[in-house]
Scaffold this motif. Structure first.
Motif, PDB file in Angstrom:
ATOM      1  N   ILE A   6      21.758 -12.159 -24.260  1.00 38.82           N
ATOM      2  CA  ILE A   6      21.846 -13.499 -23.678  1.00 38.82           C
ATOM      3  C   ILE A   6      23.311 -13.878 -23.496  1.00 38.82           C
ATOM      4  O   ILE A   6      24.106 -13.799 -24.431  1.00 38.82           O
ATOM      5  CB  ILE A   6      21.140 -14.539 -24.560  1.00 38.82           C
ATOM      6  CG1 ILE A   6      19.672 -14.168 -24.740  1.00 38.82           C
ATOM      7  CG2 ILE A   6      21.267 -15.933 -23.958  1.00 38.82           C
ATOM      8  CD1 ILE A   6      18.927 -15.047 -25.718  1.00 38.82           C
ATOM      9  N   ALA A   7      23.650 -14.299 -22.292  1.00 36.06           N
ATOM     10  CA  ALA A   7      25.021 -14.702 -21.988  1.00 36.06           C
ATOM     11  C   ALA A   7      25.159 -16.221 -21.847  1.00 36.06           C
ATOM     12  O   ALA A   7      26.136 -16.811 -22.313  1.00 36.06           O
ATOM     13  CB  ALA A   7      25.498 -14.016 -20.705  1.00 36.06           C
ATOM     14  N   TYR A   8      24.189 -16.848 -21.181  1.00 38.90           N
ATOM     15  CA  TYR A   8      24.244 -18.294 -20.929  1.00 38.90           C
ATOM     16  C   TYR A   8      22.865 -18.903 -21.096  1.00 38.90           C
ATOM     17  O   TYR A   8      21.829 -18.230 -20.961  1.00 38.90           O
ATOM     18  CB  TYR A   8      24.726 -18.597 -19.507  1.00 38.90           C
ATOM     19  CG  TYR A   8      26.144 -18.171 -19.212  1.00 38.90           C
ATOM     20  CD1 TYR A   8      27.230 -18.986 -19.525  1.00 38.90           C
ATOM     21  CD2 TYR A   8      26.397 -16.947 -18.613  1.00 38.90           C
ATOM     22  CE1 TYR A   8      28.520 -18.589 -19.257  1.00 38.90           C
ATOM     23  CE2 TYR A   8      27.701 -16.539 -18.332  1.00 38.90           C
ATOM     24  CZ  TYR A   8      28.759 -17.369 -18.657  1.00 38.90           C
ATOM     25  OH  TYR A   8      30.039 -16.968 -18.397  1.00 38.90           O
ATOM     26  N   LEU A   9      22.860 -20.201 -21.352  1.00 41.74           N
ATOM     27  CA  LEU A   9      21.653 -21.018 -21.290  1.00 41.74           C
ATOM     28  C   LEU A   9      21.869 -22.084 -20.227  1.00 41.74           C
ATOM     29  O   LEU A   9      22.957 -22.670 -20.146  1.00 41.74           O
ATOM     30  CB  LEU A   9      21.365 -21.677 -22.643  1.00 41.74           C
ATOM     31  CG  LEU A   9      21.140 -20.732 -23.825  1.00 41.74           C
ATOM     32  CD1 LEU A   9      20.998 -21.523 -25.113  1.00 41.74           C
ATOM     33  CD2 LEU A   9      19.919 -19.854 -23.597  1.00 41.74           C
ATOM     34  N   ASN A  78      29.394 -11.982 -11.237  1.00 41.60           N
ATOM     35  CA  ASN A  78      29.618 -13.231 -11.954  1.00 41.60           C
ATOM     36  C   ASN A  78      28.789 -14.399 -11.408  1.00 41.60           C
ATOM     37  O   ASN A  78      29.211 -15.554 -11.433  1.00 41.60           O
ATOM     38  CB  ASN A  78      31.102 -13.623 -11.962  1.00 41.60           C
ATOM     39  CG  ASN A  78      31.455 -14.401 -13.224  1.00 41.60           C
ATOM     40  OD1 ASN A  78      31.196 -13.937 -14.336  1.00 41.60           O
ATOM     41  ND2 ASN A  78      32.028 -15.588 -13.060  1.00 41.60           N
ATOM     42  N   ALA A  79      27.608 -14.072 -10.911  1.00 39.23           N
ATOM     43  CA  ALA A  79      26.697 -15.106 -10.423  1.00 39.23           C
ATOM     44  C   ALA A  79      25.268 -14.709 -10.797  1.00 39.23           C
ATOM     45  O   ALA A  79      24.965 -13.539 -11.033  1.00 39.23           O
ATOM     46  CB  ALA A  79      26.824 -15.269  -8.914  1.00 39.23           C
ATOM     47  N   VAL A  80      24.383 -15.708 -10.863  1.00 38.44           N
ATOM     48  CA  VAL A  80      22.975 -15.459 -11.156  1.00 38.44           C
ATOM     49  C   VAL A  80      22.145 -16.201 -10.124  1.00 38.44           C
ATOM     50  O   VAL A  80      22.490 -17.307  -9.694  1.00 38.44           O
ATOM     51  CB  VAL A  80      22.618 -15.919 -12.592  1.00 38.44           C
ATOM     52  CG1 VAL A  80      22.826 -17.421 -12.767  1.00 38.44           C
ATOM     53  CG2 VAL A  80      21.195 -15.538 -12.949  1.00 38.44           C
ATOM     54  N   GLN A 101      27.554 -21.666 -22.681  1.00 35.69           N
ATOM     55  CA  GLN A 101      27.866 -20.330 -23.187  1.00 35.69           C
ATOM     56  C   GLN A 101      27.034 -20.083 -24.447  1.00 35.69           C
ATOM     57  O   GLN A 101      27.096 -20.844 -25.414  1.00 35.69           O
ATOM     58  CB  GLN A 101      29.358 -20.257 -23.503  1.00 35.69           C
ATOM     59  CG  GLN A 101      29.984 -18.915 -23.259  1.00 35.69           C
ATOM     60  CD  GLN A 101      31.499 -19.020 -23.354  1.00 35.69           C
ATOM     61  OE1 GLN A 101      32.027 -19.423 -24.385  1.00 35.69           O
ATOM     62  NE2 GLN A 101      32.185 -18.681 -22.281  1.00 35.69           N
ATOM     63  N   TYR A 102      26.260 -19.010 -24.420  1.00 35.15           N
ATOM     64  CA  TYR A 102      25.245 -18.844 -25.452  1.00 35.15           C
ATOM     65  C   TYR A 102      25.806 -18.664 -26.861  1.00 35.15           C
ATOM     66  O   TYR A 102      25.356 -19.319 -27.807  1.00 35.15           O
ATOM     67  CB  TYR A 102      24.349 -17.645 -25.118  1.00 35.15           C
ATOM     68  CG  TYR A 102      23.434 -17.305 -26.277  1.00 35.15           C
ATOM     69  CD1 TYR A 102      22.371 -18.129 -26.598  1.00 35.15           C
ATOM     70  CD2 TYR A 102      23.663 -16.170 -27.072  1.00 35.15           C
ATOM     71  CE1 TYR A 102      21.540 -17.850 -27.675  1.00 35.15           C
ATOM     72  CE2 TYR A 102      22.835 -15.889 -28.141  1.00 35.15           C
ATOM     73  CZ  TYR A 102      21.773 -16.723 -28.428  1.00 35.15           C
ATOM     74  OH  TYR A 102      20.971 -16.444 -29.502  1.00 35.15           O
ATOM     75  N   LEU A 219      28.992 -18.377 -12.200  1.00 37.57           N
ATOM     76  CA  LEU A 219      29.152 -18.611 -13.622  1.00 37.57           C
ATOM     77  C   LEU A 219      30.634 -18.629 -14.000  1.00 37.57           C
ATOM     78  O   LEU A 219      31.450 -17.926 -13.397  1.00 37.57           O
ATOM     79  CB  LEU A 219      28.446 -17.508 -14.406  1.00 37.57           C
ATOM     80  CG  LEU A 219      26.921 -17.482 -14.216  1.00 37.57           C
ATOM     81  CD1 LEU A 219      26.340 -16.177 -14.759  1.00 37.57           C
ATOM     82  CD2 LEU A 219      26.264 -18.681 -14.888  1.00 37.57           C
ATOM     83  N   PRO A 220      30.978 -19.417 -15.009  1.00 41.15           N
ATOM     84  CA  PRO A 220      32.371 -19.426 -15.459  1.00 41.15           C
ATOM     85  C   PRO A 220      32.713 -18.106 -16.138  1.00 41.15           C
ATOM     86  O   PRO A 220      31.841 -17.449 -16.721  1.00 41.15           O
ATOM     87  CB  PRO A 220      32.411 -20.588 -16.462  1.00 41.15           C
ATOM     88  CG  PRO A 220      31.001 -20.715 -16.939  1.00 41.15           C
ATOM     89  CD  PRO A 220      30.121 -20.341 -15.781  1.00 41.15           C
TER      90      PRO A 220
END
Length: 223
Positions: A6-9, A78-80, A101-102, A219-220
């Motif tokens: 997991i990278a981001y929520l 760097n995008a989802v 940021q997870y 995403l940052p």
């Protein structure tokens, strides 16, 4: 190594103020039972059921906060890509997305999961059917049923924060069905005691670029 990759929520919201609350460390939570009566895919009549397909409930008064999981293998350049289905079903066409940021969030949430903490558990939802061992443990007092959902909801990639303190539930007359009563749950406000501003961001849905069957969210860069 990130937990489960997991990278981001992400948090989808129709109003910017709801994302600001998240960034300020305030989570507004609804009881699990609240989702029984919601229309469309936001609702789930089997939320907090104790066995597959059975409307036998437990832990309906525990509050939950739902987010969307982005794993490392979901990220390209760097995008989802966010499915339009998510945006539409959560009423966010003109809304906002919070990006958290997870790893930093998980460390903060972990501080509230002690024996007397305000969070019972937090983690990604599993989509499937609980086995006999888990069903037995649910009846014995472990709320696994709040972290397992039917596969039809797997596209939501839900990450859930479960509060440890039940909210009040009242039975009120059902105006649409004479002689029947409906459950009315209070909501909960979880204060994480710290701002998320150093590791969270927000973007408007309107600013995202169109992609096939979705919207591209930049995403940052992680430090």
């Amino acid at each position: 190594m990130l937990k489960d990759g997991i990278a981001y929520l992400l948090k989808f919201a129709p109003k910017e103020a709801y994302i600001d609350d998240l960034i300020n460390g305030r989570l507004y939570m609804n009881a699990a039972g609240y989702y029984h009566g919601l229309p469309g895919e936001q609702g789930d009549p089997l939320e907090a059921s104790m066995a597959p397909g059975v409307r036998l409930y437990r832990y309906t008064s525990l509050p939950i906060y739902c987010m969307y999981t982005v794993r490392e293998n979901d990220i390209v350049d760097n995008a989802v890509k966010i499915p339009k289905r998510m945006i539409q079903e959560f009423g966010c066409e003109d809304g906002w997305i919070g990006i958290v940021q997870y790893d930093s969030f998980a460390r903060l949430a972990d501080r509230h999961t002690t024996d007397d903490g305000s969070i019972y558990a937090h983690g990604p939802i599993s989509y499937g059917v609980p086995g006999p061992k888990l069903i037995r443990e649910i009846f014995e007092g472990i709320p696994h049923n709040l972290v397992i959902k039917t596969p039809k909801y797997a596209y939501q990639k839900e990450y859930r924060i479960i509060g440890s303190r039940p909210v009040e539930c009242r039975l009120l007359p059902d105006e649409n069905h004479l002689g029947c009563k409906i459950e009315k749950y209070d909501h909960a406000e979880l204060d994480l005691g710290s701002s998320l501003a150093d590791f969270s961001w927000k973007v408007s849905v309107a600013s995202l670029e169109e992609a096939r069957d979705g919207l591209m969210l930049d995403l940052p860069h992680q430090a």
